[in-house]
Design an enzyme around this catalytic site. Structure first.
Site, short mmCIF file in Angstrom:
data_model
loop_
_atom_site.label_atom_id
_atom_site.label_comp_id
_atom_site.label_asym_id
_atom_site.label_seq_id
_atom_site.Cartn_x
_atom_site.Cartn_y
_atom_site.Cartn_z
N GLY A 70 0.83 -1.21 0.00
CA GLY A 70 0.00 0.00 0.00
C GLY A 70 0.86 1.25 0.00
O GLY A 70 2.09 1.18 -0.09
N PHE A 71 0.19 2.37 0.14
CA PHE A 71 0.88 3.65 0.06
C PHE A 71 1.93 3.79 1.19
O PHE A 71 3.14 3.88 0.93
CB PHE A 71 -0.18 4.76 0.08
CG PHE A 71 0.29 6.08 0.60
CD1 PHE A 71 1.39 6.71 0.03
CD2 PHE A 71 -0.37 6.69 1.65
CE1 PHE A 71 1.83 7.94 0.51
CE2 PHE A 71 0.05 7.91 2.13
CZ PHE A 71 1.15 8.54 1.57
N ASP A 101 0.11 -8.67 1.56
CA ASP A 101 -0.84 -7.69 1.04
C ASP A 101 -1.80 -8.40 0.09
O ASP A 101 -1.36 -9.24 -0.71
CB ASP A 101 -0.08 -6.58 0.29
CG ASP A 101 -0.90 -5.31 0.15
OD1 ASP A 101 -0.44 -4.25 0.61
OD2 ASP A 101 -2.01 -5.36 -0.45
N GLY A 147 -3.65 -1.78 -2.32
CA GLY A 147 -2.23 -1.66 -2.65
C GLY A 147 -2.00 -2.11 -4.08
O GLY A 147 -2.93 -2.57 -4.75
N LEU A 156 -0.06 -2.70 9.02
CA LEU A 156 -0.66 -1.56 8.31
C LEU A 156 -1.83 -1.99 7.43
O LEU A 156 -2.53 -1.13 6.89
CB LEU A 156 0.39 -0.86 7.44
CG LEU A 156 1.29 0.18 8.12
CD1 LEU A 156 2.25 -0.47 9.09
CD2 LEU A 156 2.07 0.97 7.09
N TYR A 183 -16.08 2.58 10.70
CA TYR A 183 -14.62 2.47 10.48
C TYR A 183 -13.87 2.97 11.71
O TYR A 183 -12.96 2.30 12.22
CB TYR A 183 -14.23 3.29 9.24
CG TYR A 183 -12.74 3.41 9.05
CD1 TYR A 183 -11.97 2.32 8.66
CD2 TYR A 183 -12.09 4.63 9.27
CE1 TYR A 183 -10.60 2.43 8.49
CE2 TYR A 183 -10.72 4.76 9.10
CZ TYR A 183 -9.99 3.65 8.71
OH TYR A 183 -8.63 3.78 8.54
N LYS A 233 -11.50 0.67 14.23
CA LYS A 233 -10.11 0.99 14.58
C LYS A 233 -9.98 1.19 16.09
O LYS A 233 -8.95 0.86 16.68
CB LYS A 233 -9.65 2.23 13.81
CG LYS A 233 -9.35 1.95 12.36
CD LYS A 233 -8.20 0.95 12.24
CE LYS A 233 -7.37 1.12 11.01
NZ LYS A 233 -6.16 0.27 11.03
#
Ligand code: UDP
Length: 350
Positions: free
Chosen positions: A10-11, A31, A36, A76, A149, A153
Site C-alpha cells: 500500500g501507500f 498484502d 495496494g 498496516l 470504520y 479501529k
C-alpha cells in the site's frame, strides 16, 4: 532483522518497506492488493532481502506462518479510504476487526513485537484545538459507515491494549493523521492525490461541502522513520502516539494552493456532500493533532510543509501519467514551482 509488513504494497506500507530495506532489514510483505499495488513494490521484487506474499490478514494460517518467520511486525493492512469504507462497509469491518485480531493472536503466540497503525479517525467529531492521545472520541451513528470504520479501529486499539495487559504482547499504537505523499491514490477518496490529479488534468477541483473543513496533512517521508523509531523504543509499548502534520489548512485553501503550485487552469467546484459520497458519509470539520507525546518519545517533528507535499505528489502523478499515458496532463500550463528542495513539477516528465 526480519520484518513483516502487513499492507506493505500500500501507500504507507511500501514506503516503510523501502525504508526498512535501506536500514538493512529483510522485509516480507503481506498484502491482498485490494488497495495496494504491485507497482508500489516492483522496484524491490528482485531484491533477495524482499519477499512479497499475496494474501489476506483474514487468512489466519498465512498470518501465523509469516509472523512466526519474522522478528517483528508492522501491521498496516486495513480497509482504508472514506469512499471504500462507505461503499463496502461489511468487508471493511471484517478486515479491520478480524484481520487485526489474527495479527494480534499470531504476535502473541510467537512473542513478536508489533506496531499497530491506527488512525486519527478514532477521534471522530472532536474539534479540539489539539487532539492528544487522551482526548475523547465523539462518533456519530453506528449505522453510518464512516463511524463504523472509526469504531473498528477503536476496537483494534482496545484489543491491542488488552493483549498487552493480559498476555504481555509487546505492542505500540500509532494514530496517523492524513498521511499523504507519492503512491497514494485518489481512487478511494483521499483528497490530496484526488485534487492534484484534477489540477494536472485541467478538471475542476471537487471540494466537498463548503470547503472550510480543515486537516493537518503529514508527509509520508516524515511518518515512516517515526514508525520505525516507535517500534524500537521499549517505553512505547502499551501506549498510543499521534503522528500528524504541523499546519492546519482548509480544503478550499488546499485546492487553491494546488492550482497555484501546479500552474493549472482548473477552477474550484463546490460539491454538496450528498453528491460526493454514498449514504453513510458524514464529514468532520476539523482534526488537529497534538504531537508532543511522540516528540517526547522519539523527537518526532513533522518537517515537510504543505507546499512541498503538493509538489511531491504532483511530481509523482506527473511521472506516472507520462509512463502510463493515462491522463492528459496540461504540460504547457504547468509552470516551474518555487518550492525549495523540489524540481519543478513539469520537469518530472522529461
Ligand atoms: N474532500 C474533498 N474533495 C475530494 C476528496 C475529499 O473536498 O475530492 C474532502 C473530504 O470531504 C474531507 C477532506 O477533503 O473533508 C479530507 O478527505 P480525505 O478523505 O482525504 O480524509 P479524511 O476525511 O479521512 O480526513
Amino acid at each position: 532483522m526480519r520484518t513483516l509488513v502487513t499492507g506493505g504494497a500500500g501507500f504507507i506500507g511500501s514506503h516503510l518497506s523501502d525504508y526498512l530495506l535501506a536500514q538493512g532489514d529483510q522485509v516480507t510483505v503481506l498484502d491482498d492488493l485490494s488497495t495496494g499495488s504491485v507497482q508500489n513494490i516492483a522496484h524491490n521484487l528482485m531484491d533477495p532481502r524482499f519477499h512479497f506474499h499475496e494474501g489476506s490478514i483474514l487468512d489466519a494460517e498465512t498470518v501465523h506462518t509469516l509472523v512466526s518467520g519474522a522478528d517483528r511486525v508492522f501491521h498496516l493492512a486495513a480497509a482504508v479510504g472514506v469512499k471504500l469504507i462507505v461503499e463496502h462497509p461489511l468487508t471493511s469491518l471484517r478486515t479491520n476487526i478480524h484481520g487485526t485480531e489474527s495479527v494480534l493472536d499470531a504476535c502473541t503466540a510467537y512473542k513478536r513485537t508489533l506496531l499497530l497503525a491506527s488512525t486519527s479517525e478514532i477521534y471522530g467529531k472532536n474539534e479540539a484545538d489539539s487532539l492528544n492521545e487522551e482526548s475523547d472520541r465523539i462518533l456519530g451513528s453506528a449505522l453510518k459507515s464512516r463511524w463504523s470504520y472509526a469504531a473498528a479501529k477503536g476496537i483494534d486499539e482496545s484489543f491491542a491494549h488488552a493483549y498487552w495487559q493480559e498476555f504481555g504482547l509487546e505492542v505500540a499504537i500509532v494514530r496517523l493523521f492524513n498521511t499523504v505523499g507519492p503512491r497514494q491514490t485518489g481512487r478511494y477518496g483521499m483528497v490530496v492525490p484526488n485534487l492534484v490529479g484534477q489540477a494536472l488534468r485541467g478538471e475542476p477541483l471537487t471540494v466537498f461541502g463548503d470547503g472550510h473543513q480543515t486537516r493537518c496533512f503529514s508527509y509520508v517521508g516524515d511518518i515512516v522513520p517515526a514508525l520505525s523509531r516507535v517500534i524500537e523504543t521499549p517505553s512505547a509499548l502499551g501506549q498510543a502516539f499521534n503522528l500528524g502534520g504541523a499546519h492546519e489548512i482548509s480544503i478550499i485553501d488546499l485546492a487553491a494552493r494546488i492550482i497555484d503550485l501546479t500552474g493549472s487552469t482548473s477552477t474550484i467546484k463546490l460539491v454538496p456532500y450528498e453528491n460526493a459520497y454514498a449514504a453513510g458519509y458524514e464529514d468532520m470539520r476539523r482534526r488537529v493533532p497534538d504531537n508532543s507525546k511522540a516528540n517526547a518519545l522519539i523527537g518526532f517533528v513533522p518537517r515537510t510543509g504543505i507546499d512541498e507535499i503538493i509538489v511531491a505528489v504532483a511530481d509523482a502523478l506527473f511521472s506516472k501519467a507520462s509512463l502510463d499515458n493515462d491522463i492528459m496532463v496540461q504540460a504547457s500550463a504547468l509552470r516551474a514551482s518555487t518550492v525549495a528542495g523540489h524540481e519543478p513539477v513539469a520537469s518530472a516528465a522529461h
